[in-house]
Design an enzyme around this catalytic site. Structure first.
Site, PDB file in Angstrom:
ATOM      1  CG  ASN A  80       0.244  -1.999 -22.937  1.00  0.00           C
ATOM      2  OD1 ASN A  80      -1.335  -2.429 -22.772  1.00  0.00           O
ATOM      3  ND2 ASN A  80      -0.364  -0.538 -23.621  1.00  0.00           N
TER       4      ASN A  80
ATOM      5  CG  ASN B 257       0.178   1.013 -26.855  1.00  0.00           C
ATOM      6  OD1 ASN B 257       0.828  -0.080 -26.792  1.00  0.00           O
ATOM      7  ND2 ASN B 257       0.642   2.211 -27.125  1.00  0.00           N
ATOM      8  CE  LYS B 258       4.589  -0.604 -26.415  1.00  0.00           C
ATOM      9  NZ  LYS B 258       4.159   0.510 -26.273  1.00  0.00           N
ATOM     10  CB  ILE B 259       4.764  -4.729 -34.082  1.00  0.00           C
ATOM     11  CG1 ILE B 259       4.811  -3.209 -34.173  1.00  0.00           C
ATOM     12  CG2 ILE B 259       4.278  -5.522 -34.543  1.00  0.00           C
ATOM     13  CD1 ILE B 259       4.710  -2.015 -35.106  1.00  0.00           C
TER      14      ILE B 259
END
Length: 185
Positions: free
Chosen positions: A170, A172-174
């Site tokens: 998603n 908002n992930k690394i």
């Protein structure tokens, strides 16, 4: 379609190579990956799934999609992950292995088939210790590694101790692709 399949195969292989996982299966999102991970661990409608209260709603959504119910076990301060000592005490006081080989909640009379620790914000829970406790009670360990791509605990990538785990891509992930997820087996 052939190019898409080739790209998907390469993506899954690169995740295996990076994490050390034997298998990786791409999904539409991290929630779907977690849902499939739970189903692969034989979660059934009516089961109880032990998990962390410090998580994103997708963890509990995945449990309810499988027809099970989340039961919250507290986290430890250092990792923000499920606390092994608290899990052990919870099971000692509330669970029993029955003749069917399944762990049952004593008072609720429902199976506890899976423990689902969350590697919160990329901080790996102590999966090795959780795994030992779960093994005593014949509970499958499935790891929610949604935000833990690139996180390591001791010599293992987060998400490789349990029977399955999930990673999210998603926004908002690394590492992100704008969406998507993957099951590690």
């Amino acid at each position: 379609m052939e190019n898409f399949q080739r790209a998907n195969d390469e993506f899954e292989k690169s995740i295996c190579s990076f994490t050390g996982s034997k298998y990786a299966v791409a999904t539409v999102n991290g929630t779907a990956a977690l849902h499939l991970s739970l189903l692969s661990a034989k979660v059934k409608p009516g089961d109880l799934v032990l998990t962390s209260p410090l998580t994103f709603v997708a963890t509990c959504n995945s449990i309810t999609y499988a027809g099970a119910e989340p039961v919250f076990v507290d986290v430890e301060e250092n990792s923000l992950g499920l606390a092994p000592e608290i899990l052990n005490n919870f099971l000692k006081n509330n669970a029993e292995l029955r003749d069917d080989g399944v762990c049952w909640h004593k008072t609720r009379n429902r199976p506890i088939r899976v423990c689902l620790p969350v590697h919160c914000l990329g901080h790996p829970a102590d999966s090795e210790e959780l795994s030992k406790i779960c093994a005593k009670y014949r509970i499958n360990l499935v790891e929610d590694a949604a935000a833990a791509l690139g996180s390591w605990h001791k010599s293992s990538h987060a998400g490789l101790i349990g029977t399955a785990s999930s990673i999210s891509f998603n926004g908002n992930k690394i590492v992100t692709s704008g969406g998507g997820g993957i099951v590690l087996l």
